[in-house]
Design a protein around this motif. Structure first.
Motif, PDB file in Angstrom:
ATOM      1  N   PRO A  10      60.022  -7.557  -2.645  1.00 37.13           N
ATOM      2  CA  PRO A  10      60.069  -8.184  -3.974  1.00 37.13           C
ATOM      3  C   PRO A  10      60.375  -9.690  -3.958  1.00 37.13           C
ATOM      4  CG  PRO A  10      60.974  -6.006  -4.114  1.00 37.13           C
ATOM      5  CD  PRO A  10      60.734  -6.276  -2.649  1.00 37.13           C
ATOM      6  N   PRO A  11      61.253 -10.204  -3.081  1.00 38.92           N
ATOM      7  CA  PRO A  11      61.428 -11.661  -3.073  1.00 38.92           C
ATOM      8  C   PRO A  11      60.137 -12.405  -2.707  1.00 38.92           C
ATOM      9  CG  PRO A  11      63.285 -10.616  -2.002  1.00 38.92           C
ATOM     10  CD  PRO A  11      62.247  -9.547  -2.216  1.00 38.92           C
ATOM     11  N   LEU A  12      59.326 -11.812  -1.853  1.00 39.81           N
ATOM     12  CA  LEU A  12      58.047 -12.426  -1.493  1.00 39.81           C
ATOM     13  C   LEU A  12      57.079 -12.374  -2.677  1.00 39.81           C
ATOM     14  CD1 LEU A  12      56.455 -13.809   0.739  1.00 39.81           C
ATOM     15  CD2 LEU A  12      55.755 -11.553   1.542  1.00 39.81           C
ATOM     16  N   VAL A  13      57.088 -11.271  -3.414  1.00 39.07           N
ATOM     17  CA  VAL A  13      56.266 -11.165  -4.625  1.00 39.07           C
ATOM     18  C   VAL A  13      56.678 -12.266  -5.609  1.00 39.07           C
ATOM     19  CG1 VAL A  13      55.706  -9.728  -6.637  1.00 39.07           C
ATOM     20  CG2 VAL A  13      55.861  -8.680  -4.367  1.00 39.07           C
ATOM     21  N   ALA A  14      57.997 -12.408  -5.813  1.00 39.46           N
ATOM     22  CA  ALA A  14      58.501 -13.435  -6.738  1.00 39.46           C
ATOM     23  C   ALA A  14      58.110 -14.830  -6.265  1.00 39.46           C
ATOM     24  CB  ALA A  14      60.018 -13.322  -6.878  1.00 39.46           C
ATOM     25  N   ALA A  15      58.205 -15.088  -4.974  1.00 45.16           N
ATOM     26  CA  ALA A  15      57.849 -16.405  -4.450  1.00 45.16           C
ATOM     27  C   ALA A  15      56.357 -16.692  -4.646  1.00 45.16           C
ATOM     28  CB  ALA A  15      58.222 -16.506  -2.974  1.00 45.16           C
ATOM     29  N   ALA A  16      55.510 -15.706  -4.395  1.00 47.66           N
ATOM     30  CA  ALA A  16      54.065 -15.886  -4.577  1.00 47.66           C
ATOM     31  C   ALA A  16      53.740 -16.160  -6.046  1.00 47.66           C
ATOM     32  CB  ALA A  16      53.309 -14.659  -4.081  1.00 47.66           C
ATOM     33  N   ILE A  17      54.392 -15.428  -6.932  1.00 48.07           N
ATOM     34  CA  ILE A  17      54.159 -15.640  -8.357  1.00 48.07           C
ATOM     35  C   ILE A  17      54.660 -17.017  -8.772  1.00 48.07           C
ATOM     36  CG2 ILE A  17      54.884 -14.881 -10.663  1.00 48.07           C
ATOM     37  CD1 ILE A  17      54.637 -11.976  -9.588  1.00 48.07           C
ATOM     38  N   ALA A  18      55.833 -17.410  -8.288  1.00 47.04           N
ATOM     39  CA  ALA A  18      56.375 -18.738  -8.622  1.00 47.04           C
ATOM     40  C   ALA A  18      55.417 -19.835  -8.154  1.00 47.04           C
ATOM     41  CB  ALA A  18      57.747 -18.925  -7.985  1.00 47.04           C
ATOM     42  N   PHE A  19      54.870 -19.660  -6.963  1.00 46.39           N
ATOM     43  CA  PHE A  19      53.917 -20.631  -6.430  1.00 46.39           C
ATOM     44  C   PHE A  19      52.682 -20.719  -7.333  1.00 46.39           C
ATOM     45  CE2 PHE A  19      50.467 -21.919  -3.545  1.00 46.39           C
ATOM     46  CZ  PHE A  19      50.995 -23.118  -3.083  1.00 46.39           C
ATOM     47  N   ALA A  20      52.186 -19.568  -7.806  1.00 38.08           N
ATOM     48  CA  ALA A  20      51.005 -19.539  -8.668  1.00 38.08           C
ATOM     49  C   ALA A  20      51.287 -20.111 -10.061  1.00 38.08           C
ATOM     50  CB  ALA A  20      50.489 -18.108  -8.794  1.00 38.08           C
ATOM     51  N   MET A  21      52.525 -20.016 -10.501  1.00 35.55           N
ATOM     52  CA  MET A  21      52.881 -20.513 -11.831  1.00 35.55           C
ATOM     53  C   MET A  21      52.724 -22.029 -11.918  1.00 35.55           C
ATOM     54  SD  MET A  21      56.244 -18.135 -12.484  1.00 35.55           S
ATOM     55  CE  MET A  21      56.921 -19.107 -13.828  1.00 35.55           C
ATOM     56  N   TRP A  22      52.919 -22.720 -10.821  1.00 33.50           N
ATOM     57  CA  TRP A  22      52.876 -24.188 -10.842  1.00 33.50           C
ATOM     58  C   TRP A  22      51.516 -24.708 -11.289  1.00 33.50           C
ATOM     59  CZ3 TRP A  22      55.000 -27.475  -6.220  1.00 33.50           C
ATOM     60  CH2 TRP A  22      55.093 -28.813  -6.598  1.00 33.50           C
ATOM     61  N   PRO A  23      50.416 -24.377 -10.594  1.00 30.35           N
ATOM     62  CA  PRO A  23      49.121 -24.888 -11.070  1.00 30.35           C
ATOM     63  C   PRO A  23      48.703 -24.279 -12.414  1.00 30.35           C
ATOM     64  CG  PRO A  23      48.808 -23.415  -9.195  1.00 30.35           C
ATOM     65  CD  PRO A  23      50.281 -23.635  -9.334  1.00 30.35           C
ATOM     66  N   ALA A 111      52.920 -20.462 -18.033  1.00 36.06           N
ATOM     67  CA  ALA A 111      53.822 -20.114 -16.932  1.00 36.06           C
ATOM     68  C   ALA A 111      54.555 -18.811 -17.216  1.00 36.06           C
ATOM     69  CB  ALA A 111      54.822 -21.242 -16.677  1.00 36.06           C
ATOM     70  N   LEU A 112      54.664 -18.441 -18.479  1.00 35.92           N
ATOM     71  CA  LEU A 112      55.324 -17.171 -18.823  1.00 35.92           C
ATOM     72  C   LEU A 112      54.533 -15.959 -18.334  1.00 35.92           C
ATOM     73  CD1 LEU A 112      56.606 -18.034 -22.388  1.00 35.92           C
ATOM     74  CD2 LEU A 112      57.969 -17.769 -20.296  1.00 35.92           C
ATOM     75  N   ALA A 113      53.277 -16.174 -17.958  1.00 35.68           N
ATOM     76  CA  ALA A 113      52.495 -15.084 -17.375  1.00 35.68           C
ATOM     77  C   ALA A 113      53.099 -14.643 -16.041  1.00 35.68           C
ATOM     78  CB  ALA A 113      51.046 -15.523 -17.174  1.00 35.68           C
ATOM     79  N   GLY A 114      53.788 -15.552 -15.366  1.00 34.15           N
ATOM     80  CA  GLY A 114      54.413 -15.216 -14.078  1.00 34.15           C
ATOM     81  C   GLY A 114      55.470 -14.131 -14.200  1.00 34.15           C
ATOM     82  N   PRO A 115      56.489 -14.312 -15.051  1.00 27.50           N
ATOM     83  CA  PRO A 115      57.473 -13.242 -15.218  1.00 27.50           C
ATOM     84  C   PRO A 115      56.858 -11.930 -15.700  1.00 27.50           C
ATOM     85  CG  PRO A 115      58.349 -15.296 -16.082  1.00 27.50           C
ATOM     86  CD  PRO A 115      56.896 -15.543 -15.730  1.00 27.50           C
ATOM     87  N   VAL A 116      55.858 -12.008 -16.569  1.00 29.55           N
ATOM     88  CA  VAL A 116      55.195 -10.786 -17.042  1.00 29.55           C
ATOM     89  C   VAL A 116      54.496 -10.090 -15.874  1.00 29.55           C
ATOM     90  CG1 VAL A 116      53.358  -9.876 -18.539  1.00 29.55           C
ATOM     91  CG2 VAL A 116      54.953 -11.601 -19.409  1.00 29.55           C
ATOM     92  N   ALA A 117      53.788 -10.853 -15.051  1.00 29.00           N
ATOM     93  CA  ALA A 117      53.117 -10.275 -13.884  1.00 29.00           C
ATOM     94  C   ALA A 117      54.127  -9.650 -12.928  1.00 29.00           C
ATOM     95  CB  ALA A 117      52.302 -11.353 -13.162  1.00 29.00           C
ATOM     96  N   PHE A 118      55.271 -10.301 -12.758  1.00 34.35           N
ATOM     97  CA  PHE A 118      56.319  -9.758 -11.887  1.00 34.35           C
ATOM     98  C   PHE A 118      56.804  -8.405 -12.405  1.00 34.35           C
ATOM     99  CE2 PHE A 118      60.781  -9.354 -10.560  1.00 34.35           C
ATOM    100  CZ  PHE A 118      60.632  -9.429  -9.180  1.00 34.35           C
ATOM    101  N   ILE A 119      57.077  -8.316 -13.694  1.00 33.14           N
ATOM    102  CA  ILE A 119      57.531  -7.046 -14.276  1.00 33.14           C
ATOM    103  C   ILE A 119      56.496  -5.951 -14.051  1.00 33.14           C
ATOM    104  CG2 ILE A 119      57.978  -5.831 -16.458  1.00 33.14           C
ATOM    105  CD1 ILE A 119      59.284  -8.456 -17.452  1.00 33.14           C
ATOM    106  N   LEU A 120      55.235  -6.264 -14.342  1.00 34.41           N
ATOM    107  CA  LEU A 120      54.172  -5.262 -14.194  1.00 34.41           C
ATOM    108  C   LEU A 120      54.045  -4.804 -12.739  1.00 34.41           C
ATOM    109  CD1 LEU A 120      51.488  -6.806 -16.581  1.00 34.41           C
ATOM    110  CD2 LEU A 120      52.963  -4.820 -17.018  1.00 34.41           C
ATOM    111  N   TYR A 121      54.041  -5.745 -11.817  1.00 33.41           N
ATOM    112  CA  TYR A 121      53.897  -5.402 -10.400  1.00 33.41           C
ATOM    113  C   TYR A 121      55.100  -4.602  -9.910  1.00 33.41           C
ATOM    114  CZ  TYR A 121      53.198  -5.625  -5.422  1.00 33.41           C
ATOM    115  OH  TYR A 121      53.034  -5.261  -4.108  1.00 33.41           O
ATOM    116  N   ILE A 122      56.292  -5.092 -10.163  1.00 29.00           N
ATOM    117  CA  ILE A 122      57.498  -4.446  -9.648  1.00 29.00           C
ATOM    118  C   ILE A 122      57.677  -3.061 -10.261  1.00 29.00           C
ATOM    119  CG2 ILE A 122      60.033  -4.593  -9.581  1.00 29.00           C
ATOM    120  CD1 ILE A 122      58.631  -6.346  -7.478  1.00 29.00           C
ATOM    121  N   ASN A 123      57.400  -2.922 -11.556  1.00 25.60           N
ATOM    122  CA  ASN A 123      57.491  -1.591 -12.166  1.00 25.60           C
ATOM    123  C   ASN A 123      56.580  -0.606 -11.456  1.00 25.60           C
ATOM    124  OD1 ASN A 123      59.445  -1.869 -14.180  1.00 25.60           O
ATOM    125  ND2 ASN A 123      57.958  -2.404 -15.754  1.00 25.60           N
TER     126      ASN A 123
END
Length: 153
Positions: A10-23, A111-123
């Motif tokens: 999960p920390p790697l998932v969060a890092a990948a999503i955070a990286f994608a949120m920037w652009p 950028a709020l799509a990032g936290p939403v994507a994290f919730i969906l993936y992690i769930n």
């Protein structure tokens, strides 16, 4: 997609999503908020996320059970006290808060799509499979715990 269950930490998932949120954050105009306020709110939310996640790790360590999310079958205890009274997944909630802090810092609605994507993936790929393992391992105790504490907050 069963093959993704418990495969990516999960920390790697969060890092990948955070990286994608920037652009992603630059695709639409941002929300105009004073830099000082935006930074203060982002740091506060990130700090809350860090403390929440750390409290989860400490509770697992005190119970002498694994913190490795890729191998829930190695759990030796069902942790239900402390921060686990508030959330069944404080470590994931902490990561979510850090992603939310990053979205606040980026000041972008996209950028709020990032936290939403994290919730969906992690769930789907982490929590649901973990819960199946814990239900099999701890039975009625896990069922009672699941009814007493929320998945996130």
């Amino acid at each position: 997609m069963h093959w993704l269950e418990h495969k990516i930490p999960p920390p790697l998932v969060a890092a990948a999503i955070a990286f994608a949120m920037w652009p992603l954050s630059s695709l639409l105009p941002g929300v105009v908020v004073a830099d000082g306020i935006r930074l203060a709110v982002a740091v506060s939310v990130a700090l809350a996320g860090f403390v929440f996640a750390l409290a989860g790790v400490i509770a697992f360590r005190q119970s002498r059970t694994t913190v490795n999310p890729l191998h829930p079958e190695q759990a030796t205890a069902l942790v239900t006290g402390g921060v686990y009274r508030v959330s069944r997944n404080p470590m994931y909630t902490g990561l979510l808060l850090c992603l939310l802090a990053w979205a606040i810092y980026l000041a972008s609605p996209l950028a709020l799509a990032g936290p939403v994507a994290f919730i969906l993936y992690i769930n789907r790929f982490q929590i649901e499979p973990e819960e199946k393992v814990l239900a099999g391992k701890f039975g009625e105790a896990f069922t009672r715990y699941k009814a007493s504490a929320r998945r996130w907050l």
